[in-house]
Structure formats: structure tokens, C-alpha cells
Scaffold this active site. Structure first.
Site, PDB file in Angstrom:
ATOM      1  N   ASP A  72     -17.374   6.608  -1.600  1.00  0.00           N
ATOM      2  CA  ASP A  72     -16.112   6.513  -0.869  1.00  0.00           C
ATOM      3  C   ASP A  72     -15.900   7.864  -0.182  1.00  0.00           C
ATOM      4  O   ASP A  72     -16.628   8.831  -0.444  1.00  0.00           O
ATOM      5  CB  ASP A  72     -14.974   6.198  -1.871  1.00  0.00           C
ATOM      6  CG  ASP A  72     -13.617   5.985  -1.185  1.00  0.00           C
ATOM      7  OD1 ASP A  72     -13.574   5.814   0.046  1.00  0.00           O
ATOM      8  OD2 ASP A  72     -12.591   6.016  -1.894  1.00  0.00           O
ATOM      9  N   GLN A 118      -9.892  -4.148  -3.716  1.00  0.00           N
ATOM     10  CA  GLN A 118     -11.193  -3.689  -3.230  1.00  0.00           C
ATOM     11  C   GLN A 118     -12.291  -3.942  -4.257  1.00  0.00           C
ATOM     12  O   GLN A 118     -13.326  -4.542  -3.968  1.00  0.00           O
ATOM     13  CB  GLN A 118     -11.113  -2.181  -2.924  1.00  0.00           C
ATOM     14  CG  GLN A 118     -12.437  -1.570  -2.519  1.00  0.00           C
ATOM     15  CD  GLN A 118     -12.911  -2.077  -1.173  1.00  0.00           C
ATOM     16  OE1 GLN A 118     -12.168  -2.042  -0.212  1.00  0.00           O
ATOM     17  NE2 GLN A 118     -14.149  -2.552  -1.095  1.00  0.00           N
ATOM     18  N   ARG A 153       0.883  -1.183   0.000  1.00  0.00           N
ATOM     19  CA  ARG A 153       0.000   0.000   0.000  1.00  0.00           C
ATOM     20  C   ARG A 153       0.906   1.215   0.000  1.00  0.00           C
ATOM     21  O   ARG A 153       1.686   1.413   0.948  1.00  0.00           O
ATOM     22  CB  ARG A 153      -0.910  -0.013   1.223  1.00  0.00           C
ATOM     23  CG  ARG A 153      -1.656   1.299   1.418  1.00  0.00           C
ATOM     24  CD  ARG A 153      -2.777   1.213   2.418  1.00  0.00           C
ATOM     25  NE  ARG A 153      -3.911   0.476   1.872  1.00  0.00           N
ATOM     26  CZ  ARG A 153      -5.129   0.456   2.412  1.00  0.00           C
ATOM     27  NH1 ARG A 153      -5.372   1.139   3.514  1.00  0.00           N
ATOM     28  NH2 ARG A 153      -6.099  -0.240   1.852  1.00  0.00           N
ATOM     29  N   CYS A 200     -16.415   1.163   0.335  1.00  0.00           N
ATOM     30  CA  CYS A 200     -15.210   0.362   0.592  1.00  0.00           C
ATOM     31  C   CYS A 200     -14.820   0.386   2.065  1.00  0.00           C
ATOM     32  O   CYS A 200     -14.137  -0.519   2.536  1.00  0.00           O
ATOM     33  CB  CYS A 200     -14.063   0.878  -0.273  1.00  0.00           C
ATOM     34  SG  CYS A 200     -13.709   2.628  -0.043  1.00  0.00           S
ATOM     35  N   HIS A 207      -7.165   0.755  -6.589  1.00  0.00           N
ATOM     36  CA  HIS A 207      -7.376  -0.132  -5.430  1.00  0.00           C
ATOM     37  C   HIS A 207      -8.035  -1.420  -5.951  1.00  0.00           C
ATOM     38  O   HIS A 207      -9.201  -1.704  -5.680  1.00  0.00           O
ATOM     39  CB  HIS A 207      -8.263   0.578  -4.402  1.00  0.00           C
ATOM     40  CG  HIS A 207      -8.251  -0.045  -3.039  1.00  0.00           C
ATOM     41  ND1 HIS A 207      -7.426  -1.107  -2.694  1.00  0.00           N
ATOM     42  CD2 HIS A 207      -8.980   0.230  -1.909  1.00  0.00           C
ATOM     43  CE1 HIS A 207      -7.648  -1.445  -1.435  1.00  0.00           C
ATOM     44  NE2 HIS A 207      -8.588  -0.650  -0.947  1.00  0.00           N
ATOM     45  N   ARG A 227     -13.390  -9.266   0.867  1.00  0.00           N
ATOM     46  CA  ARG A 227     -11.982  -8.912   0.646  1.00  0.00           C
ATOM     47  C   ARG A 227     -11.117 -10.144   0.953  1.00  0.00           C
ATOM     48  O   ARG A 227     -10.162 -10.443   0.243  1.00  0.00           O
ATOM     49  CB  ARG A 227     -11.550  -7.749   1.565  1.00  0.00           C
ATOM     50  CG  ARG A 227     -12.230  -6.415   1.314  1.00  0.00           C
ATOM     51  CD  ARG A 227     -11.782  -5.799   0.003  1.00  0.00           C
ATOM     52  NE  ARG A 227     -10.345  -5.617  -0.070  1.00  0.00           N
ATOM     53  CZ  ARG A 227      -9.660  -4.610   0.462  1.00  0.00           C
ATOM     54  NH1 ARG A 227     -10.296  -3.647   1.105  1.00  0.00           N
ATOM     55  NH2 ARG A 227      -8.341  -4.510   0.317  1.00  0.00           N
TER      56      ARG A 227
HETATM   57  N1  NVA Z   1     -10.074   6.504  -1.426  1.00  0.00           N
HETATM   58  C1  NVA Z   1      -9.727   6.017  -0.118  1.00  0.00           C
HETATM   59  C2  NVA Z   1      -9.924   4.544  -0.020  1.00  0.00           C
HETATM   60  C3  NVA Z   1      -9.658   3.935   1.324  1.00  0.00           C
HETATM   61  C4  NVA Z   1      -9.824   2.458   1.357  1.00  0.00           C
HETATM   62  C5  NVA Z   1      -8.304   6.399   0.214  1.00  0.00           C
HETATM   63  O1  NVA Z   1      -7.425   6.282  -0.656  1.00  0.00           O
HETATM   64  O2  NVA Z   1      -8.047   6.831   1.337  1.00  0.00           O
HETATM   65  N1   CP Z   2     -11.301  -0.560   2.141  1.00  0.00           N
HETATM   66  C1   CP Z   2     -10.038  -0.643   2.593  1.00  0.00           C
HETATM   67  O1   CP Z   2      -9.075  -0.850   1.823  1.00  0.00           O
HETATM   68  O2   CP Z   2      -9.928  -0.509   3.932  1.00  0.00           O
HETATM   69  P1   CP Z   2      -8.577  -0.271   4.751  1.00  0.00           P
HETATM   70  O3   CP Z   2      -8.054   1.078   4.371  1.00  0.00           O
HETATM   71  O4   CP Z   2      -8.988  -0.365   6.185  1.00  0.00           O
HETATM   72  O5   CP Z   2      -7.593  -1.350   4.363  1.00  0.00           O
END
Ligand code: NVA
Ligand code: CP
Length: 313
Positions: free
Chosen positions: A232, A140, A110, A272, A137, A300
Site C-alpha cells: 500500500d 478492501q 470514510r 489496494c 479498511h 470491491r
Molecule cells: N492506506 C491508504 C489506503 C487508501 C485506499 C490510505 O489510508 O490513504
Molecule cells: N482502495 C480504495 O479504497 O480506493 P479509493 O481510495 O479510491 O476508494
């Protein structure tokens, strides 16, 4: 290794989701359904395998589901917590990738920048899996469409309205939606549209699956007749300083009972997570019988187990 793993000529990494074609996504869903129904069949599938998990940003779902998924298949997960130091700060990403490749069988990462992931993959000799970047992502949204297939039998032809920021999750919904043949209806404020090149590429891919991609300004129009309504956060991780400014711009894009009343009678609500109740979605919608957010969260696990099986076997 696992006798049921398919030979599909897969790309070695999952960096964007565009590496996989429609039939590979279908195979992923078939395998994820089997993993979900018969977890015992896979309890030794990753025996003796080590996975490094690099996290530059916080995570609940992704981190826990990858770790539970790896360990439940007999493998070991090693967390590299990069919350306080970006990947590439202590030593180059190329050196990290080449070192990790000598010890582990795969890397889950990540990252803030997609380029960091691309560099990891360029230098690693083991599979690299995108656990969220600024642009995509994929884990997801593959889980999201798997969840929609469970609800509707097939995601092909399902009308999905995504309302809010044209962000990483939106991009990956477009990529996956085009592969499963969904009708994607995206509504964003001006200036927050999804990346034009990603939209165009998704349109090309959707032509092969009879899917469609439409962009709207009006959330009501996008939601009209939708069977799935998705949102989101308005400010993603790394954009916290814009939270207040974005709250004003995105206020008309909140998913509330009034907006949901434009959707199909059997419409489901997806997010998500993490969700900011009172901002992009009301508590009422989150807690309504239409909300399938925890089914998404559960899936997931099953879908990522299938991703690991497909890439590591
Ligand atoms: N768009 C959000 C998704 C989190 C799972 C982010 O990048 O923070
Ligand atoms: N939806 C998702 O990726 O959640 P986290 O940021 O908690 O991993």
C-alpha cells in the site's frame, strides 16, 4: 426482501471487520460469488432503500463501487461530500446520525478518525459501514481475500506477505486473514509496525482457523515463498506532509522484480490502489502478469454488494 439473504445473527454495523467471525466471512464470500455470477438475481434487492455515503477523504474505488452496487440493486445513494468540512463540524456527529437514521436505511462513511465512525454507529439506528478510517479498511481486505479465493481456490493456508506501512489496510488484512486462515507475513520498517493490540487479537482469531501472523523487519524474509505479495502507499491520506521523510525510510520496502523473485513461482501481486509507481511498487511489477490489482478493484463491487445485502436485509 432478498430471499437468499442468510440469517446469521450479524452485528448491525461493519466498523472494524472484527464484528464478523470466520463463518460469517465465509457466508459473505458465498454470497459475493453468487452476486458476481448472477447480478440479475439481486437487481431489486435494495428497491426503495436509500444509503447515505459520507466521504471526508478522496475516493475513486470505494465511492464508485458503493454507488454502482447500491443502484444496481435498485437502491439510491446520496453522497455527502465532507472533503472540505469534517463530520461533526457543522453539527454534532450524534445529531447527524440520528437525523440520517430517520431518512435512510444505511450509512457508508470514510472518515479520518475511527472514533467518528464509532460515534456515528453509537447514535444511528441504521447500519454503518466503514469505507476506510485511520485504523481499518474492512471492505478492501474482504474483497482482497475473496480475490485470493478465486485465484487459489481457498485463502486458507495461503502465504500472504504485506510489505510497507503497518496502516489501516495492514490492520484489516490481519483481521480478515485471521478469519480465513491465511499465513500473514508482515514486514515494516522500525516504528511503522501494525498496532500491537490488533496483531495480538488477530493471532488469537487465527488460532481457530490454523492461520498464522508473523512480523518481520526484512522484506526478503517476509516475501520468501509467499503466494501473494501486497503493498500500500507509504503515506496514507492525511499523512501527505510526511511523504518525503517516509520515502527515505521505506525505500528498501519497494516491491520490485528483485523482491518478487523471492516469492513462490505462482505468486500474485496485490495493491489496494491508488498506487504510486516508482515508490512502493515499480511499474514493471504493477504491469506484470502477476499483478491482480484490477481483479481486486472489480471485486470491491461484488463484495460490497454482498455486505449491503447481509447488513440491510
Ligand atoms: N492506506 C491508504 C489506503 C487508501 C485506499 C490510505 O489510508 O490513504
Ligand atoms: N482502495 C480504495 O479504497 O480506493 P479509493 O481510495 O479510491 O476508494
Amino acid at each position: 426482501m432478498n430471499a437468499q439473504a442468510p440469517a446469521l445473527n450479524l452485528a448491525s454495523d461493519l466498523l472494524t471487520g472484527t464484528e464478523w467471525n470466520a463463518s460469517q466471512v465465509r457466508e459473505l464470500f458465498r454470497l459475493a460469488a453468487d452476486v458476481k455470477a448472477h447480478p440479475d438475481r439481486y437487481k431489486d434487492a435494495l428497491a426503495g432503500r436509500f444509503l447515505a455515503m459520507v466521504f471526508e477523504k478522496p475516493s475513486l474505488r470505494t465511492r464508485v463501487t458503493f454507488e454502482v452496487g447500491i443502484v444496481s440493486m435498485g437502491g439510491s445513494a446520496i453522497l455527502l461530500d465532507h472533503a472540505n468540512a469534517r463530520l461533526g463540524e457543522r453539527e454534532s456527529i450524534a445529531d447527524v446520525a440520528r437525523s440520517l437514521s430517520r431518512w435512510v436505511h444505511g450509512i457508508v462513511a470514510r472518515v479520518f478518525e475511527q472514533e467518528a465512525l464509532d460515534s456515528l454507529a453509537a447514535f444511528a439506528t441504521v447500519p454503518v459501514i466503514n469505507a476506510l478510517s485511520d485504523v481499518y479498511h474492512p471492505c478492501q481486505t474482504l474483497a482482497d481475500f475473496f480475490t485470493l479465493e478465486e485465484k487459489f481456490g481457498s485463502a486458507r493456508g495461503v502465504k500472504l506477505a504485506y510489505i510497507g506501512d503497518g496502516n489501516n489496510v495492514c490492520h484489516s488484512l490481519l483481521v480478515a486473514g485471521a478469519r480465513v486462515g491465511a499465513h500473514m507475513r508482515i514486514a515494516t520498517p522500525a516504528g511503522y509496525e501494525p498496532d500491537a493490540e490488533i496483531v495480538e487479537a488477530a493471532r488469537c482469531d487465527a488460532a481457530a482457523t490454523q492461520g498464522t501472523i508473523e512480523l518481520f523487519r526484512s522484506p526478503e524474509e517476509a516475501v520468501s515463498g509467499a503466494q501473494a505479495v501486497y503493498t500500500d502507499v507509504w503515506a496514507s491520506m492525511g499523512q501527505e506532509s510526511e511523504t518525503e521523510m517516509r520515502a527515505a525510510i521505506f525505500a528498501p520496502y519497494q516491491i520490485n522484480a528483485a523482491l518478487m523473485s523471492h516469492a513462490a513461482p505462482d505468486a500474485v501481486f496485490l495493491h489496494c490502489l491508488p498506487a504510486h509507481r516508482g515508490s512502493e511498487v515499480t511499474d514493471e511489477v504493477m504491469e506484470s502478469p502477476r499483478s491482480i490489482v484490477f481483479d481486486e478493484a472489480e471485486n470491491r463491487l461484488h463484495v460490497q454488494k454482498a455486505i449491503l445485502l447481509m447488513l440491510l436485509n
